[in-house]
Design an enzyme around this catalytic site. Structure first.
Site, short mmCIF file in Angstrom:
data_model
loop_
_atom_site.label_atom_id
_atom_site.label_comp_id
_atom_site.label_asym_id
_atom_site.label_seq_id
_atom_site.Cartn_x
_atom_site.Cartn_y
_atom_site.Cartn_z
N SER A 85 17.52 -52.68 -47.58
CA SER A 85 16.50 -51.75 -48.07
C SER A 85 15.30 -51.73 -47.14
O SER A 85 15.45 -51.46 -45.95
CB SER A 85 16.11 -52.11 -49.51
OG SER A 85 15.25 -51.15 -50.07
N HIS A 188 16.28 -46.10 -54.25
CA HIS A 188 17.58 -45.68 -53.72
C HIS A 188 18.37 -44.83 -54.71
O HIS A 188 19.59 -44.90 -54.79
CB HIS A 188 18.40 -46.90 -53.28
CG HIS A 188 17.69 -47.73 -52.26
ND1 HIS A 188 17.45 -47.28 -50.98
CD2 HIS A 188 17.12 -48.96 -52.34
CE1 HIS A 188 16.77 -48.20 -50.32
NE2 HIS A 188 16.55 -49.21 -51.12
#
Length: 298
Positions: A85, A188
């Protein structure tokens, strides 16, 4: 074959920078990068409480700065690099696609934009541990949730509205445990779409370089050889799932024997211990781990 990995949001804990700031070069880097981040990173990494550093706009620059400062302090060159991430921004700097200053500048904007997107709707994330992967994915789809992180080693992170996450937790897949995560929103997932446009505009002001170290992408585990492509992937990953399982598969295919996880380490080496048996792992948590890493590397 050495891979260096950088953790994502949720790895931070109150006070985790305290022992590291006793290292002069580490302290100097954190101080310089605080100006770029627009945050007193040393303060947030030492005296701030858990709620303060859970704030997306704080956590993301703090994590990237900590990872990069620990990498520079460690002083080794890996064969591969990857980040989970927001950790991909640290990985991009390690590989030379971005300078540390460019990475911190973009992460500052990413964190602010994602915090703003998260404020629109009450969303969150939950870890799903165990169960059959196909059954877990089917259950997430049935509840209108997104598999935001497919981490491998029997771990999938679901993202979506709090209402849908609560319904999912009340009706979990067989042999699976559901644990709510202390994050500020459904990262996300489609809920972060507004942040993508903002980050893309900021990224357009940056000229990336070509990676000098093999750089793996969260999107599919592929090694990306063009700096411009990787920068675009950094933008789009904000609203798309992280495929850490694919990254680990690529590491295994390329013969990785050692993994060092940058500060604040522990999460990714924990996954590797289960998914990549036989690979030596070192998580940088305290300065003492620097010596351990160097010893492992011989």
């Amino acid at each position: 074959m050495l891979v260096i990995v950088a953790p994502g949001q949720g790895a931070q804990t109150p006070g985790f920078l305290s022992p590291w700031l006793e290292i002069p070069e580490f302290r100097d880097r954190i101080s310089a990068w605080s100006d770029i981040a627009g945050l007193d990173l040393a303060s947030y990494g030492t005296t701030a409480g858990a709620d303060e550093i859970r704030d997306t706009a704080v956590a993301q620059p703090l994590l990237v700065a900590a990872a990069l400062a620990s990498f520079e302090t460690l002083g080794v060159r890996p064969d591969l690099v990857a980040g989970h991430s927001v950790g991909e921004f640290a990985a991009a700097a390690v590989a030379g696609v971005l300078t540390p200053e460019q990475a911190l500048g973009l992460v500052r904007e990413r964190g602010l934009a994602m915090a703003k997107a998260a404020s629109v709707t009450a969303t969150g994330m939950s870890a799903v541990l165990g169960g059959d992967e196909n059954e877990v994915l089917a259950a997430l789809d049935r509840h209108g949730l997104t598999p935001a992180n497919i981490n491998g080693a029997g771990q999938i992170v679901a993202g979506g509205t709090l209402e849908r996450l609560e319904a999912f937790a009340a009706d979990p897949p067989a042999r699976a445990r559901v644990r709510s995560l202390a994050v500020a929103g459904a990262f996300h997932t489609v809920h972060m779409a507004p942040a993508v446009d903002h980050l893309r505009a900021e990224a357009a002001t940056v000229t990336p370089a070509e990676p000098s170290i093999t750089l793996l992408s969260n999107a599919d585990g592929a090694a990306v050889t063009a700096g411009g492509e990787f920068l675009e992937r950094l933008v789009t990953q904000v609203a798309n799932p992280v495929r850490w399982d694919a990254c680990m598969a690529t590491m295994a295919e390329r013969g990785v024997t050692t993994m060092i996880e940058l500060l604040p380490g522990g999460t990714l080496t924990g996954l590797a211990k289960r998914a990549m048996p036989g690979v030596r792992t070192v998580a940088l948590k305290t300065p003492a781990d620097l010596d351990t890493a160097r010893e492992v590397l011989g």
